[in-house]
Scaffold this motif. Structure first.
Motif, PDB file in Angstrom:
ATOM      1  N   TYR A  49      -2.153  -3.148 -10.115  1.00 53.00           N
ATOM      2  CA  TYR A  49      -1.692  -3.191  -9.409  1.00 53.00           C
ATOM      3  C   TYR A  49      -1.770  -0.924  -9.712  1.00 53.00           C
ATOM      4  O   TYR A  49      -1.905  -0.215  -8.703  1.00 53.00           O
ATOM      5  CB  TYR A  49       0.212  -3.490  -8.389  1.00 53.00           C
ATOM      6  CG  TYR A  49       0.874  -2.349  -7.520  1.00 53.00           C
ATOM      7  CD1 TYR A  49       0.222  -2.902  -6.792  1.00 53.00           C
ATOM      8  CD2 TYR A  49       1.826  -1.855  -7.917  1.00 53.00           C
ATOM      9  CE1 TYR A  49       0.550  -1.943  -5.484  1.00 53.00           C
ATOM     10  CE2 TYR A  49       2.615  -1.051  -6.393  1.00 53.00           C
ATOM     11  CZ  TYR A  49       1.858  -1.415  -5.537  1.00 53.00           C
ATOM     12  OH  TYR A  49       2.708  -0.965  -4.071  1.00 53.00           O
ATOM     13  N   SER A  96      -5.150   7.882  -5.887  1.00 51.20           N
ATOM     14  CA  SER A  96      -4.176   8.964  -6.457  1.00 51.20           C
ATOM     15  C   SER A  96      -4.956  10.323  -6.194  1.00 51.20           C
ATOM     16  O   SER A  96      -6.190  10.781  -7.257  1.00 51.20           O
ATOM     17  CB  SER A  96      -2.980   9.552  -6.668  1.00 51.20           C
ATOM     18  OG  SER A  96      -2.543   8.285  -6.370  1.00 51.20           O
ATOM     19  N   GLY A 103       2.853   1.603  -3.210  1.00 58.14           N
ATOM     20  CA  GLY A 103       1.581   2.329  -4.677  1.00 58.14           C
ATOM     21  C   GLY A 103       1.919   3.545  -4.602  1.00 58.14           C
ATOM     22  O   GLY A 103       1.389   3.897  -4.758  1.00 58.14           O
ATOM     23  N   ARG A 104       0.913   4.307  -3.298  1.00 57.66           N
ATOM     24  CA  ARG A 104       0.742   5.034  -3.017  1.00 57.66           C
ATOM     25  C   ARG A 104       1.491   5.841  -3.223  1.00 57.66           C
ATOM     26  O   ARG A 104       1.463   6.899  -4.385  1.00 57.66           O
ATOM     27  CB  ARG A 104      -0.100   5.171  -2.088  1.00 57.66           C
ATOM     28  CG  ARG A 104      -0.385   6.755  -1.216  1.00 57.66           C
ATOM     29  CD  ARG A 104      -1.082   6.535  -0.342  1.00 57.66           C
ATOM     30  NE  ARG A 104      -0.321   6.522   1.288  1.00 57.66           N
ATOM     31  CZ  ARG A 104      -0.297   4.817   1.990  1.00 57.66           C
ATOM     32  NH1 ARG A 104      -1.059   4.770   1.878  1.00 57.66           N
ATOM     33  NH2 ARG A 104       0.806   5.725   2.818  1.00 57.66           N
ATOM     34  N   GLU A 107       0.711  -1.140   0.516  1.00 57.90           N
ATOM     35  CA  GLU A 107       0.049   0.127   0.574  1.00 57.90           C
ATOM     36  C   GLU A 107       0.770   1.117   0.205  1.00 57.90           C
ATOM     37  O   GLU A 107       0.493   1.985  -0.848  1.00 57.90           O
ATOM     38  CB  GLU A 107      -1.448   0.015   1.000  1.00 57.90           C
ATOM     39  CG  GLU A 107      -1.366   1.246   1.413  1.00 57.90           C
ATOM     40  CD  GLU A 107      -2.447   0.839   2.801  1.00 57.90           C
ATOM     41  OE1 GLU A 107      -3.409   2.796   2.399  1.00 57.90           O
ATOM     42  OE2 GLU A 107      -2.989   0.705   3.237  1.00 57.90           O
ATOM     43  N   GLU A 157      -4.395   0.005  -9.293  1.00 57.44           N
ATOM     44  CA  GLU A 157      -5.409   0.378  -8.257  1.00 57.44           C
ATOM     45  C   GLU A 157      -5.153   1.696  -7.276  1.00 57.44           C
ATOM     46  O   GLU A 157      -5.617   2.032  -6.914  1.00 57.44           O
ATOM     47  CB  GLU A 157      -4.910  -0.853  -6.996  1.00 57.44           C
ATOM     48  CG  GLU A 157      -5.302  -0.968  -6.069  1.00 57.44           C
ATOM     49  CD  GLU A 157      -5.369  -1.824  -4.848  1.00 57.44           C
ATOM     50  OE1 GLU A 157      -4.810  -2.302  -4.115  1.00 57.44           O
ATOM     51  OE2 GLU A 157      -4.049  -3.318  -5.453  1.00 57.44           O
ATOM     52  N   TYR A 158      -3.591   1.956  -7.208  1.00 56.35           N
ATOM     53  CA  TYR A 158      -2.689   2.899  -6.818  1.00 56.35           C
ATOM     54  C   TYR A 158      -3.190   4.363  -7.413  1.00 56.35           C
ATOM     55  O   TYR A 158      -3.259   6.044  -6.896  1.00 56.35           O
ATOM     56  CB  TYR A 158      -2.048   2.545  -6.140  1.00 56.35           C
ATOM     57  CG  TYR A 158      -1.786   1.654  -4.773  1.00 56.35           C
ATOM     58  CD1 TYR A 158      -2.040   2.295  -3.675  1.00 56.35           C
ATOM     59  CD2 TYR A 158      -1.459   0.433  -4.807  1.00 56.35           C
ATOM     60  CE1 TYR A 158      -2.045   1.227  -2.745  1.00 56.35           C
ATOM     61  CE2 TYR A 158      -1.664  -0.433  -3.609  1.00 56.35           C
ATOM     62  CZ  TYR A 158      -2.203  -0.412  -2.991  1.00 56.35           C
ATOM     63  OH  TYR A 158      -2.339  -0.550  -1.833  1.00 56.35           O
TER      64      TYR A 158
END
Length: 203
Positions: A195, A203, A43-44, A40, A198-199
């Motif tokens: 992935y 954002s 990825g963020r 997490e 998802e991130y």
């Protein structure tokens, strides 16, 4: 041999995007995908950086060594910065930086068009006959991913029981099943793309 520490502009972008937390190491082994907490956070921050890095900064990274190029290619892939398609294709075909090529293949898969598939096809035509080095497996996985998404058959000329892919793989892993390995590689690329989706959306 260049050293970014002697070039202020390059050093600043490397210290901002490449070396913090040894990001380039994580991108090379992608272990962050199997660690829930790291997944997490990583990825963020990767998604945020993919949106804020400038074109000038990306150009500096792409013109440097493999760690910088690998990081740049993931940032480009995350934000789908398709303006870099030709540059990514050029760098992939140059095959000058081991490890960085995996990031280039990811970026082309992430862009997701026939044009990207053709760049991967060009690479595989040039490098599947070679066994010394390269990112042939990543390129084949990215091409298989694009075929699945686009409903195309760009990878078909490389496949088959005694096709270029099977012959290349036998030099690396004589007992491996070429079709199964291809499917595994496609799933890796699919995981990376999911992935990013998802991130980036968060954002």
């Amino acid at each position: 041999m260049r050293d970014h520490r002697h070039e202020p502009a390059l050093n600043a972008v490397v210290e901002t995007y490449v070396t913090p937390g040894r990001r380039y190491v994580h991108l090379a082994n992608t272990c962050f995908l199997s660690d829930a907490a790291q997944r997490e956070t990583f990825g963020r921050t990767l998604a945020q950086d993919s949106l804020r890095i400038t074109d000038d900064q990306l150009a500096l990274l792409l013109g440097y060594e493999w760690r910088a190029q690998l990081t740049a290619s993931w940032l480009i892939a995350f934000a789908r910065r398709e303006a870099y398609r030709d540059r990514i294709g050029e760098l992939l075909l140059a095959d000058e930086r081991i490890y960085a090529g995996r990031g280039f293949c990811f970026a082309l898969a992430r862009f997701g068009t026939d044009e990207d598939a053709r760049l991967l096809v060009d690479y595989l035509h040039a490098f599947l006959p070679r066994t010394d080095r390269g990112e042939q497996d990543a390129a084949l996985g990215a091409l298989a991913y694009l075929d699945a998404r686009l409903g195309t058959g760009h990878a078909a000329p490389f496949l088959g029981e005694n096709g270029p892919w099977a012959r290349w793989l036998r030099t690396r892993s004589p007992l491996a099943d070429a079709a199964a390995v291809r499917d595994d590689l496609r799933e890796v690329i699919e995981t990376w793309c999911s992935y990013a989706d998802e991130y980036l959306s968060a954002s």
